[in-house]
Design a protein around this motif. Structure first.
Motif, mmCIF file in Angstrom:
data_model
loop_
_atom_site.group_PDB
_atom_site.id
_atom_site.type_symbol
_atom_site.label_atom_id
_atom_site.label_comp_id
_atom_site.label_asym_id
_atom_site.label_seq_id
_atom_site.Cartn_x
_atom_site.Cartn_y
_atom_site.Cartn_z
ATOM 1 N N VAL A 57 -29.014 -27.257 -7.529
ATOM 2 C CA VAL A 57 -29.866 -26.535 -8.595
ATOM 3 C C VAL A 57 -30.913 -26.793 -7.546
ATOM 4 N N ASP A 58 -31.642 -26.060 -7.415
ATOM 5 C CA ASP A 58 -32.239 -26.214 -6.170
ATOM 6 C C ASP A 58 -34.509 -27.047 -6.505
ATOM 7 N N ARG A 59 -34.186 -27.835 -7.214
ATOM 8 C CA ARG A 59 -35.419 -28.882 -7.480
ATOM 9 C C ARG A 59 -35.542 -29.947 -6.950
ATOM 10 N N PRO A 60 -36.481 -31.004 -6.404
ATOM 11 C CA PRO A 60 -37.070 -32.373 -6.190
ATOM 12 C C PRO A 60 -36.094 -33.152 -7.038
ATOM 13 N N VAL A 61 -35.568 -33.381 -8.362
ATOM 14 C CA VAL A 61 -35.262 -34.285 -9.226
ATOM 15 C C VAL A 61 -34.081 -33.457 -10.117
ATOM 16 N N ALA A 62 -33.028 -33.855 -10.068
ATOM 17 C CA ALA A 62 -32.690 -33.781 -11.535
ATOM 18 C C ALA A 62 -30.946 -35.163 -12.062
ATOM 19 N N ALA A 63 -31.406 -34.841 -13.247
ATOM 20 C CA ALA A 63 -31.138 -36.167 -14.132
ATOM 21 C C ALA A 63 -29.375 -35.828 -14.729
ATOM 22 N N LEU A 64 -28.639 -36.272 -14.918
ATOM 23 C CA LEU A 64 -27.333 -36.633 -15.575
ATOM 24 C C LEU A 64 -27.362 -37.718 -16.270
ATOM 25 N N ALA A 65 -26.149 -37.811 -17.405
ATOM 26 C CA ALA A 65 -25.922 -38.909 -18.306
ATOM 27 C C ALA A 65 -24.502 -39.030 -18.566
ATOM 28 N N PHE A 66 -23.983 -40.275 -18.085
ATOM 29 C CA PHE A 66 -22.169 -41.034 -18.175
ATOM 30 C C PHE A 66 -22.556 -41.879 -19.244
ATOM 31 N N ASP A 67 -21.105 -41.879 -19.799
ATOM 32 C CA ASP A 67 -21.016 -43.334 -20.514
ATOM 33 C C ASP A 67 -20.086 -43.375 -20.109
ATOM 34 N N TYR A 68 -19.715 -44.785 -20.007
ATOM 35 C CA TYR A 68 -18.299 -44.966 -19.987
ATOM 36 C C TYR A 68 -17.649 -46.314 -20.476
ATOM 37 N N ALA A 69 -16.483 -46.335 -20.327
ATOM 38 C CA ALA A 69 -15.996 -47.686 -21.026
ATOM 39 C C ALA A 69 -15.504 -48.783 -20.566
ATOM 40 N N ALA A 70 -15.938 -50.270 -20.645
ATOM 41 C CA ALA A 70 -15.690 -51.265 -20.636
ATOM 42 C C ALA A 70 -13.860 -50.563 -19.185
ATOM 43 N N ASN A 71 -14.492 -51.128 -17.456
ATOM 44 C CA ASN A 71 -13.264 -51.006 -16.960
ATOM 45 C C ASN A 71 -12.888 -49.759 -16.014
ATOM 46 N N ASP A 72 -13.815 -48.635 -16.495
ATOM 47 C CA ASP A 72 -13.489 -47.401 -16.190
ATOM 48 C C ASP A 72 -14.335 -47.662 -14.441
ATOM 49 N N HIS A 73 -13.634 -47.186 -13.418
ATOM 50 C CA HIS A 73 -13.800 -46.544 -12.584
ATOM 51 C C HIS A 73 -13.905 -45.896 -11.999
ATOM 52 N N VAL A 74 -14.800 -45.475 -11.180
ATOM 53 C CA VAL A 74 -15.053 -43.876 -10.123
ATOM 54 C C VAL A 74 -14.767 -44.225 -8.825
ATOM 55 N N PRO A 75 -13.938 -43.057 -8.822
ATOM 56 C CA PRO A 75 -13.006 -43.153 -7.312
ATOM 57 C C PRO A 75 -13.689 -43.368 -6.004
ATOM 58 N N ALA A 76 -13.773 -43.405 -5.167
ATOM 59 C CA ALA A 76 -14.670 -43.664 -4.231
ATOM 60 C C ALA A 76 -14.938 -41.992 -3.733
ATOM 61 N N HIS A 77 -16.295 -41.789 -3.466
ATOM 62 C CA HIS A 77 -16.593 -39.991 -3.431
ATOM 63 C C HIS A 77 -18.185 -40.486 -2.770
ATOM 64 N N GLU A 78 -19.006 -39.111 -2.498
ATOM 65 C CA GLU A 78 -20.161 -38.282 -2.139
ATOM 66 C C GLU A 78 -20.336 -37.442 -2.201
ATOM 67 N N HIS A 79 -21.768 -37.521 -2.330
ATOM 68 C CA HIS A 79 -22.925 -36.419 -2.900
ATOM 69 C C HIS A 79 -23.608 -35.621 -2.104
ATOM 70 N N VAL A 80 -23.291 -34.112 -1.400
ATOM 71 C CA VAL A 80 -24.597 -33.664 -0.642
ATOM 72 C C VAL A 80 -25.861 -34.128 -1.246
ATOM 73 N N LYS A 81 -26.610 -35.166 -2.048
ATOM 74 C CA LYS A 81 -27.688 -35.355 -2.423
ATOM 75 C C LYS A 81 -27.932 -36.516 -2.729
ATOM 76 N N ALA A 82 -28.475 -37.043 -2.241
ATOM 77 C CA ALA A 82 -29.348 -38.829 -2.708
ATOM 78 C C ALA A 82 -29.202 -39.244 -3.966
ATOM 79 N N GLN A 83 -28.025 -40.143 -4.433
ATOM 80 C CA GLN A 83 -29.051 -40.602 -6.095
ATOM 81 C C GLN A 83 -29.115 -41.667 -5.689
ATOM 82 N N LEU A 84 -30.069 -41.849 -7.345
ATOM 83 C CA LEU A 84 -30.391 -43.094 -8.071
ATOM 84 C C LEU A 84 -29.711 -43.206 -9.190
ATOM 85 N N LEU A 85 -29.011 -44.812 -8.374
ATOM 86 C CA LEU A 85 -27.683 -45.045 -10.012
ATOM 87 C C LEU A 85 -28.273 -45.907 -10.969
ATOM 88 N N TYR A 86 -27.994 -45.841 -12.219
ATOM 89 C CA TYR A 86 -29.296 -46.956 -13.122
ATOM 90 C C TYR A 86 -28.557 -46.791 -14.579
#
Length: 270
Positions: free
Chosen positions: A20-49
């Motif tokens: 999307v061509d916007r300065p900021v976009a938001a997204l929600a993810f819910d995970y269980a204990a010990n879930d793992h997101v393997p190594a990756h990268e994005h074309v945009k900067a990310q604020l992880l919270y």
């Protein structure tokens, strides 16, 4: 113990946020204990919270422990992986260059109550919000908050040397004061002088400084999970509860019971 590897590349909502061509976009993810997101990268900067739970983010340069009062700025094209320490409700932002955030490398930042509410509120806006809409105004406020938020020294430098990485992995899996320099030098079949030199050249810290930072980060995770300070002190190998409290206060300015991470309360999304 349940462990699941999550392939976020198949997520359509994520693809839309990145395109999307916007300065900021938001997204929600819910995970269980010990879930793992393997190594990756994005074309945009990310604020992880995470509004709930604890994440450990890893790059080639270091590791960061993220509790509900902290976020991590991850520049575009930075390869990273994420491990969940308990159930996690991640609320993340993707920002393009027009947001004009002057952070060129990964950085842990404090999350003010205002920034938290803006992140949660942004999730209620469509990705393609109109230029003069509520979403656009919130995006501008988010960018403004990120330009002035406090940067926190919470990273754990990670070595590139394969032998030292194995030792650091072992210490992270079982963080404790047990095992001095000679012990780990023996494990690596090197002299203690060589190990000391490796730690300094690879991490910028002495062996003692690096392990102290590891134990401090682990202590904060366990306190935020509700463990008592006496239990944490015993688990990390401190000779006494008083010794642990003295270390913690010297490093953070708070006693374990006063530390803000312990007082963070979970609130539902609006």
């Amino acid at each position: 113990m349940r462990t699941e590897t999550i392939d976020i590349r198949t997520d359509k909502a994520l693809a839309e946020c990145l395109e999307v061509d916007r300065p900021v976009a938001a997204l929600a993810f819910d995970y269980a204990a010990n879930d793992h997101v393997p190594a990756h990268e994005h074309v945009k900067a990310q604020l992880l919270y995470a509004i709930e739970g604890t994440m450990v983010l890893s790059t080639r340069e270091g590791k960061w422990v993220l509790l509900p009062t902290r976020a991590l700025w991850v520049p575009a094209h930075t390869r990273h992986s994420i491990r969940m320490r308990g159930p996690v409700r991640m609320r993340t932002l993707f920002l393009d260059d027009t947001a004009n955030i002057p952070m060129a490398s990964c950085a842990a930042v404090s999350v003010s109550p205002l920034l938290r509410e803006l992140i949660v509120g942004m999730l209620q806006e469509p990705p393609r919000y109109a230029p003069a809409s509520r979403g656009a105004q919130m995006a501008a406020l988010i960018a403004s908050e990120l330009r002035v938020c406090q940067s926190l020294q919470l990273s754990l430098p990670w070595p590139k040397d394969q032998g030292l990485r194995k030792a650091c992995d072992a210490m992270q899996r079982n963080p404790t004061l047990a095992g001095d320099m000679e012990y780990w030098a023996s494990r690596l079949s090197v002299s203690s002088r060589t190990l000391a030199r490796l730690f300094r050249s690879e991490t910028g810290m002495s062996f003692g400084e690096w392990r102290a930072q590891l134990l401090l980060l682990e202590a904060q995770v366990r306190l935020a999970q509700g463990q008592s300070s006496s239990r944490v002190a015993k688990a990390l190998g401190y000779a006494s509860h008083a010794a642990f409290c003295a270390m913690f206060r010297k490093a953070t300015g708070f006693t374990p019971m006063e530390h803000p991470e312990r007082e963070a309360r979970i609130r539902p999304d609006d």
